[in-house]
Design a protein around this motif. Structure first.
Motif, PDB file in Angstrom:
ATOM      1  N   ASP A 173       0.858  -1.184   0.000  1.00  0.00           N
ATOM      2  CA  ASP A 173       0.000   0.000   0.000  1.00  0.00           C
ATOM      3  C   ASP A 173       0.896   1.236   0.000  1.00  0.00           C
ATOM      4  O   ASP A 173       1.334   1.714   1.051  1.00  0.00           O
ATOM      5  N   THR A 174       1.162   1.765  -1.181  1.00  0.00           N
ATOM      6  CA  THR A 174       2.121   2.861  -1.331  1.00  0.00           C
ATOM      7  C   THR A 174       1.739   4.080  -0.510  1.00  0.00           C
ATOM      8  O   THR A 174       2.591   4.682   0.165  1.00  0.00           O
ATOM      9  N   ASP A 175       0.477   4.473  -0.562  1.00  0.00           N
ATOM     10  CA  ASP A 175       0.049   5.662   0.176  1.00  0.00           C
ATOM     11  C   ASP A 175       0.259   5.490   1.675  1.00  0.00           C
ATOM     12  O   ASP A 175       0.736   6.412   2.361  1.00  0.00           O
ATOM     13  N   ALA A 176      -0.093   4.335   2.206  1.00  0.00           N
ATOM     14  CA  ALA A 176       0.080   4.087   3.636  1.00  0.00           C
ATOM     15  C   ALA A 176       1.547   4.105   4.037  1.00  0.00           C
ATOM     16  O   ALA A 176       1.924   4.668   5.080  1.00  0.00           O
ATOM     17  N   VAL A 177       2.399   3.508   3.199  1.00  0.00           N
ATOM     18  CA  VAL A 177       3.836   3.482   3.484  1.00  0.00           C
ATOM     19  C   VAL A 177       4.410   4.892   3.492  1.00  0.00           C
ATOM     20  O   VAL A 177       5.195   5.263   4.378  1.00  0.00           O
ATOM     21  N   VAL A 178       4.021   5.715   2.513  1.00  0.00           N
ATOM     22  CA  VAL A 178       4.531   7.088   2.443  1.00  0.00           C
ATOM     23  C   VAL A 178       4.073   7.894   3.659  1.00  0.00           C
ATOM     24  O   VAL A 178       4.846   8.670   4.237  1.00  0.00           O
ATOM     25  N   ILE A 179       2.832   7.712   4.089  1.00  0.00           N
ATOM     26  CA  ILE A 179       2.331   8.419   5.274  1.00  0.00           C
ATOM     27  C   ILE A 179       3.114   8.001   6.517  1.00  0.00           C
ATOM     28  O   ILE A 179       3.506   8.846   7.346  1.00  0.00           O
ATOM     29  N   LEU A 180       3.379   6.710   6.658  1.00  0.00           N
ATOM     30  CA  LEU A 180       4.130   6.228   7.815  1.00  0.00           C
ATOM     31  C   LEU A 180       5.577   6.721   7.797  1.00  0.00           C
ATOM     32  O   LEU A 180       6.128   7.102   8.836  1.00  0.00           O
ATOM     33  N   LEU A 181       6.197   6.721   6.629  1.00  0.00           N
ATOM     34  CA  LEU A 181       7.565   7.222   6.521  1.00  0.00           C
ATOM     35  C   LEU A 181       7.637   8.711   6.835  1.00  0.00           C
ATOM     36  O   LEU A 181       8.555   9.178   7.528  1.00  0.00           O
ATOM     37  N   THR A 182       6.668   9.474   6.330  1.00  0.00           N
ATOM     38  CA  THR A 182       6.632  10.911   6.603  1.00  0.00           C
ATOM     39  C   THR A 182       6.421  11.178   8.088  1.00  0.00           C
ATOM     40  O   THR A 182       7.084  12.049   8.679  1.00  0.00           O
ATOM     41  N   SER A 183       5.525  10.430   8.707  1.00  0.00           N
ATOM     42  CA  SER A 183       5.285  10.580  10.142  1.00  0.00           C
ATOM     43  C   SER A 183       6.534  10.234  10.942  1.00  0.00           C
ATOM     44  O   SER A 183       6.867  10.901  11.936  1.00  0.00           O
ATOM     45  N   SER A 184       7.233   9.197  10.497  1.00  0.00           N
ATOM     46  CA  SER A 184       8.466   8.793  11.177  1.00  0.00           C
ATOM     47  C   SER A 184       9.500   9.902  11.147  1.00  0.00           C
ATOM     48  O   SER A 184      10.122  10.234  12.171  1.00  0.00           O
ATOM     49  N   MET A 185       9.687  10.517   9.986  1.00  0.00           N
ATOM     50  CA  MET A 185      10.659  11.606   9.854  1.00  0.00           C
ATOM     51  C   MET A 185      10.238  12.828  10.665  1.00  0.00           C
ATOM     52  O   MET A 185      11.062  13.488  11.305  1.00  0.00           O
ATOM     53  N   ALA A 186       8.957  13.149  10.642  1.00  0.00           N
ATOM     54  CA  ALA A 186       8.471  14.311  11.394  1.00  0.00           C
ATOM     55  C   ALA A 186       8.680  14.114  12.893  1.00  0.00           C
ATOM     56  O   ALA A 186       9.095  15.041  13.604  1.00  0.00           O
ATOM     57  N   LEU A 187       8.407  12.928  13.385  1.00  0.00           N
ATOM     58  CA  LEU A 187       8.599  12.654  14.808  1.00  0.00           C
ATOM     59  C   LEU A 187      10.078  12.665  15.181  1.00  0.00           C
ATOM     60  O   LEU A 187      10.459  13.155  16.254  1.00  0.00           O
ATOM     61  N   PHE A 188      10.928  12.148  14.307  1.00  0.00           N
ATOM     62  CA  PHE A 188      12.369  12.155  14.579  1.00  0.00           C
ATOM     63  C   PHE A 188      12.910  13.585  14.669  1.00  0.00           C
ATOM     64  O   PHE A 188      13.889  13.855  15.369  1.00  0.00           O
ATOM     65  N   GLY A 189      12.271  14.514  13.966  1.00  0.00           N
ATOM     66  CA  GLY A 189      12.694  15.906  14.012  1.00  0.00           C
ATOM     67  C   GLY A 189      12.552  16.546  15.376  1.00  0.00           C
ATOM     68  O   GLY A 189      13.166  17.580  15.652  1.00  0.00           O
TER      69      GLY A 189
END
Length: 532
Positions: free
Chosen positions: A380-396
């Motif tokens: 599920d490309t959209d779900a993966v991109v959302i999770l990756l984006t959330s991961s990067m935002a939280l790491f910030g």
């Protein structure tokens, strides 16, 4: 008590309103410098796709392995074959050697960078390293034509040069940043690195795909030339310490000096108490947290384009766009977290250690939760991109956590200690790609192999969070500042001489009002003290 202090109360004509405070100009130019060096660092990662000739395209998986792979659209298959044409026939192993060589001396440079910043001057070291980086970036296309071994040598030197930037930047900001603004100024360093990745990857991908100005050679020339323009601004607008700045206002100088009264302006002759540093649990907690966060971050910085291409079968253009979104989220989050941590500190809503631990915990455990969910999303490309984006935002959110904690603990030795700590945290740049390569060997695009990489990163995140929560601290350590005797010997006298006893009181009694004597050139500030 302060009868030895000669306090004059006559008023001077001082410009009370600063158009742009000098410390903001410094922070902005450090941000731009970090932007440039990380642009120089990652442009090869993207350009490599266009540099290497992969005309003999092979299927990414066999028919009997369909269940372990995501279906690949025909259009993406054709685009990939078109984009990967280039003049060099480097194997995957050779490409990996070229990219990993950057970290060989980068680790060493982190250790000696802080000491060099004190002896050479933090301004000189940061500016000189950026200038050398710009030259090396400009000549990269020419050196690549000589052979991979020459490019490996260039990248090794580039990594060593870039290793000087963080220690020198931290040394400058420890002198220029008032404690209430420290998180904001230091997070600018981190934001600059991530925005440099965003701009460089976007620009390089665009120029390579459109074949503009020579295709893959263009980003090296453009990013390298930008460094020469930046250098002119750095030379004329940045100074080693606030007291040396010829155009800083008296108001801003007084604000910085009174806020940072415990921070030395020069540490050349003062040895770092390394025995106490290496035996300090808070220092090790911050270092381990950095290491664990860097492991996952560097792993995905190098392997994420491959994951999007091999597993989710994204085109090069979309691949670059998604990477830009991820690192943009990281930049925004780091900026907000630095400002929020400063606000919490200035309002005294939480203890400084509580602030750092709260931000760091979310910055590590938040991405861990996202990475656990990615294998469940599968194709599920959209779900993966959302999770990756959330991961990067939280790491910030680490902008309010481990990014500032070294300066909090040891403001007078921040550059040197951070250099050693960041050197340790840079080791994943060598190890993480090797570990990822071990899991990815043999079956390109296999979901199960990538799941192992995700879970390995989750383990790193969790371990770093637990250690920082248990042993971390942002309180100034007893060994983290110079002694009163060292301070009085090195600092300019403030309105006459005073005893060590008076100097010690001056550094601890709250400041209620400020009056100014002297002139703009001498930068002499007198602090009026009232007994509480």
């Amino acid at each position: 008590m302060f009868d030895k202090m000669q306090v004059r109360k006559e008023k001077m004509t001082v410009q009370n309103k600063d158009f742009i405070p000098a410390r903001y100009i410094l922070t902005f130019l450090i941000f731009c410098g970090m932007n440039l060096i990380f642009g120089h660092r990652v442009c090869l990662n993207v350009a490599m796709v266009a540099m290497v000739n992969n005309s003999e395209y092979t299927e990414s998986h066999a028919k009997g392995e369909e269940s372990a792979h995501c279906p690949a659209p025909l259009s993406n298959h054709n685009d990939t074959k078109h984009v990967t044409q280039g003049p060099y026939t480097w194997s995957a192993y050779t490409q990996g050697m070229i990219l990993s060589s950057y970290f060989y001396l980068y680790v060493v440079a982190q250790v000696i960078g802080g000491k060099m910043a004190d002896y050479v001057g933090a301004k000189t070291l940061f500016g000189g390293a950026t200038l050398v980086s710009s030259v090396l970036t400009c000549v990269t296309p020419t050196v690549a034509s000589w052979g991979p071994e020459w490019l490996i040598a260039l990248r090794t030197v580039l990594g060593f040069v870039h290793g000087m930037h963080y220690p020198s930047a931290y040394t400058l900001l420890s002198r220029w940043s008032p404690v209430q603004e420290r998180g904001t100024h230091l997070s600018a360093c981190v934001i600059g690195t991530h925005s440099g990745v965003v701009l460089s990857m976007s620009l390089t991908g665009f120029l390579c795909e459109r074949h503009i100005a020579g295709g893959w050679t263009a980003p090296f020339y453009m990013l390298g030339s930008a460094g020469f323009v930046w250098m002119l601004l750095w030379v004329f607008l940045v100074f080693e310490s606030p007291a040396e700045h010829p155009r800083i206002s008296i108001k801003e100088l007084a604000h910085i000096q009174t806020s940072n009264s415990h921070v030395a302006q020069s540490n050349k002759d003062v040895a770092v108490p390394w025995a106490q540093v290496f035996s300090s649990p808070p220092v090790w907690a911050a270092t381990i947290a950095k290491f664990c966060g860097a492991w996952s971050f560097l792993c995905f910085q190098t392997k994420l384009p491959a994951y999007l291409n091999e597993v989710l079968h994204m085109s090069m253009e979309k691949n670059g766009f998604v990477n830009s979104i991820l690192f943009s989220a990281l930049c925004i989050s780091a900026m907000i977290s630095g400002k929020c941590s400063d606000l919490l500190r200035s309002k005294k809503l939480m203890k400084i250690t509580t602030i750092r631990k709260s931000f760091e915990t979310i910055a590590l455990l938040g991405p861990a939760a996202c990475l656990v969910a990615i294998p469940l999303a599968k194709c599920d490309t959209d779900a993966v991109v959302i999770l990756l984006t959330s991961s990067m935002a939280l790491f910030g959110l680490s902008g309010g956590g481990d990014v500032s904690v070294i300066v909090d603990m040891a403001p007078d030795f921040a550059g040197k200690i951070f250099g050693v700590s960041n050197a340790f945290a840079s080791i994943p740049g060598i190890l993480a790609p090797i570990a990822a390569g071990y899991f990815l060997t043999g079956n390109k695009g296999d979901l199960q192999q990538w799941t192992s990489i995700f879970y390995m990163s989750v383990g790193m995140y969790v371990f770093g969070a637990v250690v920082f929560l248990t042993f971390g601290s942002a309180e100034t350590q007893p060994w983290g500042t110079r002694t009163t005797e060292q301070y009085c010997e090195k600092q300019p006298k403030i309105a006459g001489s005073m005893s060590n006893k008076d100097a010690n009181i001056l550094l601890t009694v709250p400041v209620l009002s400020i009056s100014v004597i002297g002139d703009q050139k001498n930068k002499q500030v007198v602090v009026e003290l009232e007994k509480i």
